[in-house]
Structure formats: structure tokens, C-alpha cells
Design a protein around this motif. Structure first.
Motif, PDB file in Angstrom:
ATOM      1  N   VAL A 318       0.839  -1.212   0.000  1.00 12.45           N
ATOM      2  CA  VAL A 318       0.000   0.000   0.000  1.00 12.45           C
ATOM      3  C   VAL A 318       0.868   1.253   0.000  1.00 12.45           C
ATOM      4  O   VAL A 318       0.472   2.302  -0.495  1.00 12.45           O
ATOM      5  CB  VAL A 318      -0.944  -0.006   1.223  1.00 12.45           C
ATOM      6  N   GLN A 319       2.055   1.140   0.607  1.00 16.49           N
ATOM      7  CA  GLN A 319       3.019   2.258   0.677  1.00 16.49           C
ATOM      8  C   GLN A 319       2.409   3.494   1.340  1.00 16.49           C
ATOM      9  O   GLN A 319       2.571   4.624   0.877  1.00 16.49           O
ATOM     10  CB  GLN A 319       3.543   2.608  -0.727  1.00 16.49           C
ATOM     11  N   HIS A 320       1.688   3.253   2.399  1.00 13.44           N
ATOM     12  CA  HIS A 320       1.089   4.366   3.145  1.00 13.44           C
ATOM     13  C   HIS A 320       0.972   3.935   4.596  1.00 13.44           C
ATOM     14  O   HIS A 320       0.219   3.020   4.920  1.00 13.44           O
ATOM     15  CB  HIS A 320      -0.295   4.703   2.584  1.00 13.44           C
ATOM     16  N   ASP A 321       1.735   4.575   5.470  1.00  8.58           N
ATOM     17  CA  ASP A 321       1.729   4.212   6.882  1.00  8.58           C
ATOM     18  C   ASP A 321       1.687   5.476   7.743  1.00  8.58           C
ATOM     19  O   ASP A 321       2.719   6.082   8.033  1.00  8.58           O
ATOM     20  CB  ASP A 321       2.963   3.378   7.235  1.00  8.58           C
ATOM     21  N   PRO A 322       0.484   5.878   8.183  1.00  6.65           N
ATOM     22  CA  PRO A 322       0.363   7.061   9.033  1.00  6.65           C
ATOM     23  C   PRO A 322       0.496   6.758  10.517  1.00  6.65           C
ATOM     24  O   PRO A 322       0.252   7.637  11.355  1.00  6.65           O
ATOM     25  CB  PRO A 322      -1.064   7.537   8.713  1.00  6.65           C
ATOM     26  N   SER A 323       0.874   5.528  10.878  1.00  5.51           N
ATOM     27  CA  SER A 323       0.973   5.172  12.292  1.00  5.51           C
ATOM     28  C   SER A 323       2.165   5.869  12.939  1.00  5.51           C
ATOM     29  O   SER A 323       3.150   6.200  12.264  1.00  5.51           O
ATOM     30  CB  SER A 323       1.117   3.651  12.446  1.00  5.51           C
ATOM     31  N   PRO A 324       2.105   6.112  14.243  1.00  3.32           N
ATOM     32  CA  PRO A 324       3.212   6.783  14.947  1.00  3.32           C
ATOM     33  C   PRO A 324       4.526   6.024  14.774  1.00  3.32           C
ATOM     34  O   PRO A 324       4.581   4.811  14.979  1.00  3.32           O
ATOM     35  CB  PRO A 324       2.753   6.768  16.417  1.00  3.32           C
ATOM     36  N   GLU A 325       5.548   6.765  14.380  1.00  2.68           N
ATOM     37  CA  GLU A 325       6.896   6.210  14.214  1.00  2.68           C
ATOM     38  C   GLU A 325       6.910   4.982  13.303  1.00  2.68           C
ATOM     39  O   GLU A 325       7.770   4.105  13.429  1.00  2.68           O
ATOM     40  CB  GLU A 325       7.497   5.859  15.584  1.00  2.68           C
ATOM     41  N   LYS A 326       5.950   4.923  12.383  1.00  2.00           N
ATOM     42  CA  LYS A 326       5.866   3.812  11.409  1.00  2.00           C
ATOM     43  C   LYS A 326       5.848   2.449  12.107  1.00  2.00           C
ATOM     44  O   LYS A 326       6.446   1.466  11.628  1.00  2.00           O
ATOM     45  CB  LYS A 326       7.050   3.874  10.432  1.00  2.00           C
ATOM     46  N   LEU A 327       5.117   2.379  13.220  1.00  4.18           N
ATOM     47  CA  LEU A 327       5.055   1.127  13.978  1.00  4.18           C
ATOM     48  C   LEU A 327       4.500  -0.016  13.150  1.00  4.18           C
ATOM     49  O   LEU A 327       4.939  -1.165  13.273  1.00  4.18           O
ATOM     50  CB  LEU A 327       4.177   1.329  15.228  1.00  4.18           C
ATOM     51  N   ALA A 328       3.519   0.297  12.290  1.00  3.21           N
ATOM     52  CA  ALA A 328       2.908  -0.756  11.475  1.00  3.21           C
ATOM     53  C   ALA A 328       3.903  -1.334  10.482  1.00  3.21           C
ATOM     54  O   ALA A 328       3.971  -2.550  10.283  1.00  3.21           O
ATOM     55  CB  ALA A 328       1.682  -0.196  10.746  1.00  3.21           C
ATOM     56  N   THR A 329       4.689  -0.472   9.862  1.00  6.59           N
ATOM     57  CA  THR A 329       5.691  -0.934   8.898  1.00  6.59           C
ATOM     58  C   THR A 329       6.771  -1.765   9.582  1.00  6.59           C
ATOM     59  O   THR A 329       7.222  -2.789   9.049  1.00  6.59           O
ATOM     60  CB  THR A 329       6.329   0.264   8.181  1.00  6.59           C
ATOM     61  N   LEU A 330       7.188  -1.332  10.773  1.00 10.24           N
ATOM     62  CA  LEU A 330       8.193  -2.093  11.513  1.00 10.24           C
ATOM     63  C   LEU A 330       7.689  -3.507  11.803  1.00 10.24           C
ATOM     64  O   LEU A 330       8.440  -4.487  11.678  1.00 10.24           O
ATOM     65  CB  LEU A 330       8.536  -1.378  12.818  1.00 10.24           C
TER      66      LEU A 330
END
Length: 417
Positions: A318-330
């Protein structure tokens, strides 16, 4: 069989705190839910908002007479009273708008002294779902999200008055009677007027619903615009279901991207929960009571791990991560490490509640339960929104039905499925 400790719809709190697995991404969960429908909290019925405000109002008026009572104590008691009266009325049939069917059975003394006792009612009452809603919609004033610190705003007082208008209990207004009840009035509260005013099974007065809806959609800040747009969207969802991620006209591009990203994140999280439950079952079945990485994994673990990897790929795509400090991507990247053993060890280390890592082996944690049973999802078989969307969109859909007087019909249809 496995269970999902967090359902697909991703609420922020679980019924059992002992088995709560945050995975270190609680802030991301809250962020994605709030981006979908800001400040809605866990509310799905207008009556629960009214009861929370009524409880605060009665607590305030009781304290003015010198009574030493808190908002939580009084609100919980009123909710317990409302549920008990409702169950008596419907023959103790279960209903999604009520809580405490088992806990409240056989309760005869409905005095405030008894009803307000800590063990009288459920440990997680409906009030808890309103903690963010009340300040978010401007119905209360107070710092932070501590229910005991809230005092009603003008809008909250208006809501209480509108919801109580036209009802009497022992010739008193509803709020006046409840204040007397808190102060020790021994008259039987099982009266038709009180039941009609506070029962979650009875529809809230249209004027009171109008106040809640106005608070939901008023304002020009981004949160208010998102709520307004989301309410319009869910109002049209039955005629134009959105199941293929085609952006609806009612939402902005950014809002829709946040909802989509959140849905993929929630699906990833749920696949991780399924994997952890499968691992828990294997630990329970292992003679040694642990899993050793070097001994390989069962076919169920391999299958669940594959599902986790697919979900992680989908989120990253999706290349879209608005979570704090990119927690979801991590979290997603941890699920795509080269070594399967390392992925599982990382996820178990994030758990550290049900399962734990010890010397690169998986052992039982303090909340270990063993073999898990499969959990049915609340909206199973219902296709209105894309898979995985924030539970708040579903709740807003139900709340909108409530606003339009269609809640009873929807509940009856759901029961017949």
C-alpha cells in the motif's frame, strides 16, 4: 482450531486483560481507528452515550447534596439498573445492547447501595466505550480521558434533558428520581417510566439522537470533517457496498488511504494472532512444554506463518503508513525476515504474555491457556465494507441506523441470519 484474540474489526480493548497481546503496536491500533472515525471510541448505540451522560449528571447533582460518589460509581450503577430492568422485561433473553445476563440474574435488591457495589455488575460496562466519545463530541469538559474527571458541557446537559423528557418515576423526573435513589430512596425503581427512559432496549428520544448527531458532524476541523464524511458514506453503504477498495465519493483521498492502510494492518495483526494461537496449541501439545526452533515447525505453524507473510506483503504494498513512528511498517518488516525461526521468535517476543522466548525456545508465558477454540467474527458473512476495515466504521454504520430509527429492524435481521 485457532482463535483471534483481536477480532478482524480490531477493537482497542479486549474482554480479558490477562490475555491482551498488544505486540507493541497499541499506538498504531488507536491511530488507525481514530483516523477512520475520529473520537467515536467504541460506541455503536446512541443510548449508551445518553446513559453515560445521565450518570455524570446524576453524580454531579448527588455530590451537590454532599454525597461522596464518583462518576464511575453512579454511571455503572445506573447502567446496571437499566440492564437488570431490561432483562426482567424481556425474560432474560440475551441482547447485544445489554450486558450482565448471568451476573444480574437473581438480583432482587435494586437499592443504590447494593447496585453500586463493585461485584454487582460486569467488570467492563458499556460506559467504558464512551470515554473518548464524550470529550471528542464536546458532551463533557475535563482534562484527559478520565471518566471521573468529566463534567457535563451545555450539550451534555441538553442531551440528558432531551432523553429524559416526558418520563416520570414515582411522580419525579427521571434524573431527580435517580438522584434520590443514589441518596438512599427506598422506593422500587422497577417502574415503567424509568424503564422507558434508561433501558438500552428502548429507543432514545429523537430529539436526544439529534443532539448526538449534531455533535458528531459539527465543526470544521479535520476530525469533524472525517466524521461527517464517514457518516455520509455509511449512510449510503447499503445501496453501494464498498468491497473492492474503489474509493467512495464521500471520502477524501487521504482519508480513504488511511482506512485502507489500517485495514491491511488489522488483517496482518489478526494473522499474527492466529499464528501465535497455533504456536500456543503446539506448545500445549508438546511433551516438553516448549518449542525448540531447531526441531522445525508443524504444518499448521507453516501454514499460519505463510498467511502472516502474505498479509505483511499486502500492507507494505500500500506504501502508506500514518501510524506513529511507522510502527505498522516495523511490524510488517519483522514478518518478512529471511529466517522463519527468527520471524516466530520476534513475534513471540512481542507477545511476552501468553508465550515467551527463553534461550531461543518458545515456552509458556503467565497467561498461557493452551489449545484455542475458533472465534466467530461479529460481522461474518456481511459484505458492506472491504475486509479488515476499522471496527469503528461498522459501529458508525449501526449508529446511523439507530439515528434513523432502523436499529431494531437491523438487529432482528441479524438474529435471523
Amino acid at each position: 482450531m485457532t482463535s483471534v484474540n483481536w477480532g478482524l474489526l480490531g477493537p482497542e480493548m479486549l474482554a480479558s486483560e490477562r490475555r491482551t497481546r498488544t505486540l507493541g503496536v497499541g499506538a498504531a491500533v488507536r491511530a488507525f481507528n481514530d483516523l477512520a472515525v475520529p473520537s467515536l471510541g467504541g460506541v455503536k448505540y446512541s443510548k449508551s452515550i445518553f446513559l453515560a451522560c445521565l450518570g455524570i449528571y446524576v453524580a454531579e447533582k448527588s455530590r451537590e447534596t454532599g454525597a461522596q460518589v464518583s462518576n464511575i460509581q453512579v454511571t455503572n450503577a445506573i447502567e446496571a439498573l437499566a440492564s437488570c430492568l431490561s432483562y426482567r422485561m424481556n425474560g432474560w433473553q440475551s441482547d447485544p445492547r445489554l450486558q450482565g445476563n448471568t451476573k444480574l440474574r437473581g438480583k432482587e435488591d435494586l437499592s443504590f447501595k447494593i447496585v453500586s457495589q463493585h461485584n454487582f455488575y460486569v467488570t467492563q460496562p458499556m460506559r467504558m466505550a464512551t470515554v473518548q466519545t464524550l470529550p471528542g463530541l464536546g458532551l463533557v469538559e475535563g482534562k484527559g480521558e478520565r471518566f471521573n474527571s468529566y463534567c457535563l458541557s451545555v450539550h451534555g446537559v441538553d442531551l440528558v434533558r432531551a432523553g429524559c423528557e416526558g418520563f416520570k418515576c414515582h411522580s419525579n423526573g427521571i434524573a431527580d428520581f435517580l438522584v434520590k435513589w443514589v441518596l438512599g430512596d427506598a422506593r422500587n425503581p422497577n417502574q415503567l417510566g424509568l424503564l422507558q427512559a434508561i433501558s438500552p432496549l428502548e429507543e432514545l428520544a429523537q430529539g436526544a439522537k439529534g443532539i448526538i448527531k449534531e455533535r458528531l458532524v459539527s465543526g470544521n476541523d479535520d476530525n469533524a470533517k472525517r466524521r461527517r464524511n464517514a457518516l455520509t458514506w455509511v449512510g449510503n453503504i447499503a445501496e453501494t457496498p464498498c468491497v473492492n477498495w474503489k474509493k467512495p465519493n464521500e471520502l477524501t483521498d487521504e482519508h480513504f488511504k488511511d482506512i485502507q492502510s489500517g485495514a491491511y494492518f488489522f488483517m496482518l495483526r489478526d494473522k499474527i494472532m492466529q499464528l501465535l494461537d497455533v504456536v500456543e496449541t503446539d506448545v500445549a501439545n508438546a511433551k516438553s512444554g516448549k518449542l525448540v526452533m531447531s526441531e522445525g515447525f508443524s504444518i499448521n505453524v507453516v501454514k499460519s506463518l505463510s498467511n502472516v507473510k502474505s498479509a505483511a506483503d499486502q500492507f507494505i504494498s500500500v506504501q502508506h503508513d500514518p501510524s506513529p513512528e511507522k510502527l505498522a511498517t516495523l511490524l510488517a518488516k519483522e514478518c518478512l525476515q529471511a529466517s522463519d525461526a527468527q520471524i516466530i521468535l520476534s513475534l513471540v517476543d512481542r507477545d511476552n504474555v501468553v508465550l515467551k522466548v527463553r534461550d531461543k525456545e518458545i515456552v509458556k508465558g503467565p497467561a498461557f491457556g493452551g489449545t484455542q477454540a475458533e472465534l466467530e467474527e461479529e460481522y461474518q458473512g456481511v459484505s458492506l465494507f472491504p475486509a479488515g476495515v476499522s471496527y469503528r466504521l461498522w459501529n458508525l454504520h449501526v449508529l446511523n441506523l439507530d439515528f434513523n430509527g432502523q436499529l431494531e429492524l437491523w438487529l432482528n435481521k441479524k438474529e435471523s441470519v
